[in-house]
Write an enzyme that holds these catalytic residues in place. Sequence first.
Site, short mmCIF file in Angstrom:
data_model
loop_
_atom_site.label_atom_id
_atom_site.label_comp_id
_atom_site.label_asym_id
_atom_site.label_seq_id
_atom_site.Cartn_x
_atom_site.Cartn_y
_atom_site.Cartn_z
N TYR A 1 -2.09 0.41 10.64
CA TYR A 1 -2.09 -0.06 9.26
C TYR A 1 -0.78 0.32 8.57
O TYR A 1 -0.17 -0.49 7.86
CB TYR A 1 -3.29 0.55 8.53
CG TYR A 1 -3.46 0.10 7.10
CD1 TYR A 1 -3.67 -1.24 6.78
CD2 TYR A 1 -3.43 1.03 6.05
CE1 TYR A 1 -3.83 -1.65 5.47
CE2 TYR A 1 -3.59 0.63 4.74
CZ TYR A 1 -3.79 -0.70 4.45
OH TYR A 1 -3.95 -1.11 3.14
N SER B 1 0.87 -1.18 0.00
CA SER B 1 0.00 0.00 0.00
C SER B 1 0.90 1.22 0.00
O SER B 1 2.08 1.14 0.40
CB SER B 1 -0.84 -0.01 1.28
OG SER B 1 -1.49 1.24 1.47
C1 8X3 Z 1 -5.01 1.76 1.28
C2 8X3 Z 1 -4.49 3.15 1.20
O1 8X3 Z 1 -4.70 5.50 2.17
O2 8X3 Z 1 -6.18 3.83 3.11
O3 8X3 Z 1 -4.02 0.79 1.36
O4 8X3 Z 1 -3.84 3.79 3.63
S1 8X3 Z 1 -4.83 4.07 2.60
#
Ligand code: 8X3
Length: 252
Positions: free
Chosen positions: A150, A137
């Site tokens: 994340y 990502s």
């Molecule tokens: C997804 C992109 O901007 O939500 O992997 O982190 S974000």
Amino acid sequence: MPSAPIAVVTGASSGIGAATARQLAASGYRVVLTARRKDRIEALAEEITAAGHQAMPYALDVTDRAAVDEFATAFRSVAVLVNNAGGALGADPVATADPADWRQMYETNVLGTLNLTQALLPALTASGDGTIVVVSSTAGHGTYEGGGGYVAAKHGSHVLAETLRLEIVGTPVRVIEIAPGMVKTEEFALTRFDGDAEKAAKVYAGVDAPLTASDVAETITWAVTRPSHVNIDLLVVRPRAQASNTKIHRRP
Ligand code: 8X3
């Protein structure tokens, strides 16, 4: 006639994984669809087969190492592994985020990728021309407020890809990292916000054309179908309306 090369796709029940499975099957791979939700991958395998391509479902939780090892025993040769399973949970600041969310994101995004990669590396090598794709990502390349857990996990996926590429150079296996930015799929934001449709919709509010799952699948398929000696190390793909993780143009 030699049988078609095998491509294993994780997280194939929806979004980028499902779109990638469809496109790799259309490109001539026998696609093995893995995800926890058996009904979904069975339906997708039927759809792909009805379109005249080859696909088979295999229910699998990428965080269950014993199950992954058992899955891997079915293959002597695998051409492509697409590590796509993962996702975000929550958008809370570091000060108040739930450690359980962080742990789960590390489990799926990093250890899930590690599990499949370790288990299938012998079969990928045995193919004589293997490709490992890590769907990371843009969160693996820069942070943003509320992204902590994340972002940390996706940095982990990025580091896994980069380290593995160094370690296996000289073997017939490529390591490709695809880092998508804002992609509007049916589930990503909804999962992140625990099913809160209003919060999920706000992620994409006013954004002129976020990427689709199919856009990212095309990128993955393009990278995978380059000649064997061409290694697309890292490909960052964002919608035109997104200049960085935090610079997004929204219509007023
Ligand atoms: C997804 C992109 O901007 O939500 O992997 O982190 S974000």
